[in-house]
Design an enzyme around this catalytic site. Sequence first.
Site, short mmCIF file in Angstrom:
data_model
loop_
_atom_site.label_atom_id
_atom_site.label_comp_id
_atom_site.label_asym_id
_atom_site.label_seq_id
_atom_site.Cartn_x
_atom_site.Cartn_y
_atom_site.Cartn_z
N LYS A 67 0.75 -1.29 -0.19
CA LYS A 67 -0.11 0.00 0.02
C LYS A 67 0.85 1.30 -0.10
CE LYS A 67 -4.19 -1.42 2.28
NZ LYS A 67 -5.12 -1.46 3.44
N ASP A 103 -9.99 3.42 2.23
CA ASP A 103 -10.19 2.68 3.79
C ASP A 103 -10.96 3.78 4.43
OD1 ASP A 103 -9.44 0.07 3.31
OD2 ASP A 103 -7.25 0.51 3.41
P1 NAP Z 1 -0.90 -3.21 11.13
O1 NAP Z 1 -0.52 -1.92 10.40
O2 NAP Z 1 0.09 -4.26 11.32
O3 NAP Z 1 -1.42 -2.63 12.64
C1 NAP Z 1 -1.62 -3.58 13.78
C2 NAP Z 1 -2.09 -2.64 14.83
O4 NAP Z 1 -2.59 -3.78 15.73
C3 NAP Z 1 -0.93 -2.02 15.50
O5 NAP Z 1 -1.44 -0.80 16.18
C4 NAP Z 1 -0.57 -2.90 16.65
O6 NAP Z 1 0.07 -2.31 17.85
C5 NAP Z 1 -1.77 -3.51 17.07
N1 NAP Z 1 -1.51 -4.69 17.53
C6 NAP Z 1 -1.25 -6.06 17.21
N2 NAP Z 1 -1.46 -6.95 17.90
C7 NAP Z 1 -1.56 -6.33 19.25
C8 NAP Z 1 -1.93 -6.98 20.63
N3 NAP Z 1 -1.44 -8.29 20.72
N4 NAP Z 1 -2.11 -5.95 21.57
C9 NAP Z 1 -2.22 -4.89 21.37
N5 NAP Z 1 -2.15 -4.18 20.00
C10 NAP Z 1 -1.74 -5.16 18.79
O7 NAP Z 1 -2.29 -3.80 10.61
P2 NAP Z 1 -3.40 -3.08 9.67
O8 NAP Z 1 -3.28 -3.20 8.34
O9 NAP Z 1 -3.93 -1.84 10.36
O10 NAP Z 1 -4.70 -4.09 9.93
C11 NAP Z 1 -5.43 -4.33 11.37
C12 NAP Z 1 -6.60 -5.02 11.20
O11 NAP Z 1 -7.47 -4.28 10.58
C13 NAP Z 1 -6.38 -6.40 10.52
O12 NAP Z 1 -7.12 -7.37 11.48
C14 NAP Z 1 -7.00 -6.06 9.06
O13 NAP Z 1 -7.62 -7.46 8.65
C15 NAP Z 1 -8.21 -5.22 9.52
N6 NAP Z 1 -8.49 -4.42 8.38
C16 NAP Z 1 -9.81 -4.36 8.05
C17 NAP Z 1 -10.38 -3.86 6.89
C18 NAP Z 1 -11.69 -3.50 6.75
O14 NAP Z 1 -11.89 -3.11 5.58
N7 NAP Z 1 -12.75 -4.05 7.62
C19 NAP Z 1 -9.40 -2.93 6.25
C20 NAP Z 1 -8.03 -2.85 6.56
C21 NAP Z 1 -7.79 -3.76 7.74
P3 NAP Z 1 1.68 -1.96 17.99
O15 NAP Z 1 1.82 -0.70 17.19
O16 NAP Z 1 1.88 -1.84 19.37
O17 NAP Z 1 2.54 -3.04 17.42
#
Ligand code: NAP
Length: 267
Positions: A67, A103
């Site tokens: 992205k 998004d």
């Molecule tokens: P990302 O960039 O990897 O960010 C992950 C976030 O989750 C970070 O803030 C991380 O915190 C936090 N995190 C992960 N494990 C954790 C834990 N055990 N305890 C506390 N915080 C935790 O991921 P992303 O791309 O933003 O995606 C996140 C989620 O959104 C995924 O499940 C994805 O499938 C979903 N999503 C959904 C849509 C939709 O259209 N519905 C669109 C995009 C993404 P740290 O900074 O501390 O590591």
Amino acid sequence: MNSTTSLYGIFGNPVGHSLSPVMHNSAFSAVGYNGTYLAFKVIDIGTAVNGIRALGIKGVSVTIPHKVSVIDFLDDVDEQARRIGAVNTVINRDGVLKGYNSDGLGAVKALTEKTVVRDRDVVILGAGGSARAVGFGVISEGARVTIVNRTVEKGERLARELGAEFHPLSDIKKIDAPILINTTSVGMSPHANEIPVKEEMLDMGMVIMDIVYNPVKTRLLKTAEAMGCETIDGVAMLVYQGAFQFELWTGMKAPIDVMKKAVYGEL
Ligand code: NAP
């Protein structure tokens, strides 16, 4: 499909579990649009973008891990996507490739169909890629945002860029906000028994949105529902960001109900 079928797709890695092909192909056939949408496992994004030009692919969705890096290979990037620093949608207009980010728009649409966000406080859990998009989205709708994240430096950095407040996870109880959005991956399958905030942080009357869509009813949403909160699942955001892509690419109105049904069916 015939010799005039328009080709679309998703570029990501992995893409084997993407719901976008079923969502977009159902939409194309529901409105009688002669297009097809495929999943491309992409390792080298620059070469893949040249492939859009070479093959006349009409548009692509872009997902993890491309992205941010895709931006370097496009001819133009929309203002909102530039502010977010990530592109999840590309359109090919006669060989000129322009990137967008749907998004934030998808999240705002999912939220505003259930509640008002203007002049209200919104807590965003997480500081990753989707937190950025959701944060810029709700702020441009007039919300006041507080970022709460496990890793303090990352959370503080995002809050600074958004012009938002930051609180560490341990301080969450001190925040008084009627809307909470989980953008972390906590609670996502196969860890569906995890919850990103403790139950006592939730109050009856709050609106709780979870962008995790697998499972559709995360533990956070089940808990919130049992407490009498309004809940919004991740499918709503997924479908609305896809609807933006569909409308950009085809110029036709997106068949939202068909897209939702296709995604719920897969899940
Ligand atoms: P990302 O960039 O990897 O960010 C992950 C976030 O989750 C970070 O803030 C991380 O915190 C936090 N995190 C992960 N494990 C954790 C834990 N055990 N305890 C506390 N915080 C935790 O991921 P992303 O791309 O933003 O995606 C996140 C989620 O959104 C995924 O499940 C994805 O499938 C979903 N999503 C959904 C849509 C939709 O259209 N519905 C669109 C995009 C993404 P740290 O900074 O501390 O590591």
